[in-house]
Design a protein around this motif. Structure first.
Motif, PDB file in Angstrom:
ATOM      1  N   ASN B  84       0.831  -1.195   0.000  1.00 44.74           N
ATOM      2  CA  ASN B  84       0.000   0.000   0.000  1.00 44.74           C
ATOM      3  C   ASN B  84       0.871   1.252   0.000  1.00 44.74           C
ATOM      4  O   ASN B  84       1.703   1.430   0.881  1.00 44.74           O
ATOM      5  CB  ASN B  84      -0.900   0.029   1.241  1.00 44.74           C
ATOM      6  N   SER B  85       0.666   2.115  -0.989  1.00 41.51           N
ATOM      7  CA  SER B  85       1.411   3.376  -1.033  1.00 41.51           C
ATOM      8  C   SER B  85       0.846   4.349  -0.010  1.00 41.51           C
ATOM      9  O   SER B  85      -0.373   4.462   0.151  1.00 41.51           O
ATOM     10  CB  SER B  85       1.291   4.019  -2.411  1.00 41.51           C
ATOM     11  N   ALA B  86       1.735   5.057   0.675  1.00 39.61           N
ATOM     12  CA  ALA B  86       1.319   6.036   1.668  1.00 39.61           C
ATOM     13  C   ALA B  86       2.093   7.334   1.490  1.00 39.61           C
ATOM     14  O   ALA B  86       3.211   7.334   0.964  1.00 39.61           O
ATOM     15  CB  ALA B  86       1.556   5.492   3.072  1.00 39.61           C
ATOM     16  N   VAL B  87       1.470   8.435   1.891  1.00 42.58           N
ATOM     17  CA  VAL B  87       2.198   9.697   2.013  1.00 42.58           C
ATOM     18  C   VAL B  87       2.152  10.128   3.479  1.00 42.58           C
ATOM     19  O   VAL B  87       1.220   9.779   4.210  1.00 42.58           O
ATOM     20  CB  VAL B  87       1.591  10.837   1.157  1.00 42.58           C
ATOM     21  N   LEU B  99       9.451   8.392   9.212  1.00 41.50           N
ATOM     22  CA  LEU B  99      10.156   8.220   7.943  1.00 41.50           C
ATOM     23  C   LEU B  99      11.399   7.345   8.113  1.00 41.50           C
ATOM     24  O   LEU B  99      11.777   6.605   7.212  1.00 41.50           O
ATOM     25  CB  LEU B  99      10.562   9.582   7.360  1.00 41.50           C
ATOM     26  N   SER B 100      12.036   7.445   9.283  1.00 37.59           N
ATOM     27  CA  SER B 100      13.269   6.689   9.514  1.00 37.59           C
ATOM     28  C   SER B 100      12.991   5.252   9.948  1.00 37.59           C
ATOM     29  O   SER B 100      13.892   4.417   9.961  1.00 37.59           O
ATOM     30  CB  SER B 100      14.102   7.347  10.616  1.00 37.59           C
ATOM     31  N   TYR B 101      11.755   4.994  10.354  1.00 33.01           N
ATOM     32  CA  TYR B 101      11.424   3.661  10.860  1.00 33.01           C
ATOM     33  C   TYR B 101      11.408   2.663   9.705  1.00 33.01           C
ATOM     34  O   TYR B 101      10.706   2.859   8.708  1.00 33.01           O
ATOM     35  CB  TYR B 101      10.065   3.694  11.552  1.00 33.01           C
ATOM     36  N   THR B 102      12.206   1.623   9.847  1.00 30.00           N
ATOM     37  CA  THR B 102      12.365   0.693   8.726  1.00 30.00           C
ATOM     38  C   THR B 102      11.367  -0.461   8.776  1.00 30.00           C
ATOM     39  O   THR B 102      11.308  -1.275   7.867  1.00 30.00           O
ATOM     40  CB  THR B 102      13.785   0.096   8.725  1.00 30.00           C
ATOM     41  N   GLY B 103      10.578  -0.509   9.851  1.00 34.90           N
ATOM     42  CA  GLY B 103       9.733  -1.681  10.040  1.00 34.90           C
ATOM     43  C   GLY B 103       8.424  -1.692   9.256  1.00 34.90           C
ATOM     44  O   GLY B 103       7.712  -2.683   9.245  1.00 34.90           O
ATOM     45  N   LEU B 109       3.463  -1.393   4.020  1.00 33.27           N
ATOM     46  CA  LEU B 109       3.304   0.064   3.929  1.00 33.27           C
ATOM     47  C   LEU B 109       4.543   0.679   3.288  1.00 33.27           C
ATOM     48  O   LEU B 109       5.656   0.503   3.777  1.00 33.27           O
ATOM     49  CB  LEU B 109       3.091   0.659   5.319  1.00 33.27           C
ATOM     50  N   ASP B 110       4.332   1.407   2.205  1.00 32.62           N
ATOM     51  CA  ASP B 110       5.436   2.013   1.469  1.00 32.62           C
ATOM     52  C   ASP B 110       5.225   3.529   1.429  1.00 32.62           C
ATOM     53  O   ASP B 110       4.362   4.020   0.702  1.00 32.62           O
ATOM     54  CB  ASP B 110       5.453   1.425   0.040  1.00 32.62           C
ATOM     55  N   VAL B 146      -2.213   6.899  -4.326  1.00 41.07           N
ATOM     56  CA  VAL B 146      -1.906   6.729  -2.904  1.00 41.07           C
ATOM     57  C   VAL B 146      -3.182   6.454  -2.115  1.00 41.07           C
ATOM     58  O   VAL B 146      -4.195   7.122  -2.299  1.00 41.07           O
ATOM     59  CB  VAL B 146      -1.198   7.985  -2.349  1.00 41.07           C
ATOM     60  N   GLN B 147      -3.145   5.454  -1.236  1.00 40.93           N
ATOM     61  CA  GLN B 147      -4.349   5.058  -0.494  1.00 40.93           C
ATOM     62  C   GLN B 147      -4.302   5.390   0.986  1.00 40.93           C
ATOM     63  O   GLN B 147      -5.314   5.391   1.667  1.00 40.93           O
ATOM     64  CB  GLN B 147      -4.555   3.560  -0.652  1.00 40.93           C
TER      65      GLN B 147
END
Lengths: 209, 209
Positions: B84-87, B99-103, B109-110, B146-147
């Motif tokens: 799922n694309s996210a902004v 933004l820094s969280y890699t999990g 979630l992208d 984006v969803q």
């Protein structure tokens, strides 16, 4: 979880009522009904009525609640009047975000120090909060009577940091690390479970496709 | 909230089961019982049994679940397989932390872009994510399909940012601002309510005094 009288779900909703009531302008009417609160927050009227009845007897038929009385009763019930000292462990981006957040004082939470094992961070306060070496954590908690620990460390060190906080006499731990922690009876672990929120988002979109 | 078949509470617990199962080392037994999961996570056995039965029929009497099958069923149910694309809107400390969280990738979630109205932040990517001007938000969402919108803005601008996301076609909003948001039917607002967690901590300590 035992919360003595009210359910954990009710307890979780009380801050929402409180922040909504506080957001009402001074030009608003002095009274508000449970129905109006329910409508504004998108909750069921019966639920709101029951939640509020558990914390306040200031509601009157046909008149509703005096907003100022209800705010006072909610704050008293939640213990926001008493100041609780907290330490934060792990000064990464999330730790920095929480240290910079100015809204915690409203909830009686006072972050008195933060701890990290990265020497480069030690010594320069963040928004007025000193950053101290991780090995001083248990002594600091004991000496200053700290009751709350905020864990913003990576998952793999969260349990050992939790143990250190418990050694220092901390009674409640707010865990942001994505891991289940174990603590002795009497110590509350409150997990900020972002993964649960993500699951709800993901599942909603899956259903919508 | 309607979640089509399982309760919101069950849905909230599923990621905990998933992360626990994934944390089991490869040296562990291939099977696990609902009772063992319940004991490890401090949950009731009946609840765990019921939760898992809702998402997987791989459980067998006396044998339990094959760990790998249960992981597969949980991921499928939660929709983690689909990306799922996210902004992200609002690049303050909390925004930076997320933004820094890699999990997040693990949950499908992208975060494809972040938006801020502060010109000084525009142009320098954070951990690979571009920071774009806030006025490009609705167009970007429409163009890139984006969803999910992640709101890490101050409370006073959260509703207008939410409206902009909805205009851009976003279907699910993860709200970190301490405010109740209103959105059209079909748009999920998932509030990350830190105030609720604080209430639980504060109430626990009040009871302990």
């Amino acid at each position: 979880m035992e919360t003595g009288g009210v359910s954990k779900l009710t307890l979780g909703r009380l801050p929402t009522y409180l922040s909504y009531l506080k957001s009402l302008s001074e030009d608003s009417l002095p009274n508000i009904s449970a129905a109006a609160i329910a409508a504004a927050l998108g909750l069921g009227e019966v639920q709101v009525r029951k939640d509020l009845a558990a914390v306040s007897d200031a509601g009157k038929p046909k008149v509703g609640y005096l907003v100022s009385d209800l705010i006072r009763d909610l704050e008293h019930f939640l213990g926001y009047g008493t100041q609780n000292s907290a330490v934060l462990v792990g000064v990464g981006n999330l730790g920095l975000a929480l240290l910079s957040y100015t809204g915690f004082a409203e909830y009686g939470l006072d972050i008195v120090a933060a701890f990290d094992k990265n020497q480069a961070l030690i010594g320069t306060p963040v928004d007025g909060t000193p950053i101290l070496p991780a090995d001083q954590l248990p002594d600091f908690c004991r000496t200053h009577g700290v009751q709350i620990g905020i864990l913003t460390v990576p998952a793999e060190v969260a349990q050992s940091c939790c143990d250190t906080l418990v050694q220092g006499g901390v009674r409640a731990i707010w865990n942001f690390a994505p891991v289940h922690l174990v603590a002795p009876e009497g110590v509350l672990i409150q997990r900020e479970n972002m993964a649960s929120s993500l699951a709800l988002l993901s599942y909603h979109l899956k259903g919508a496709k």
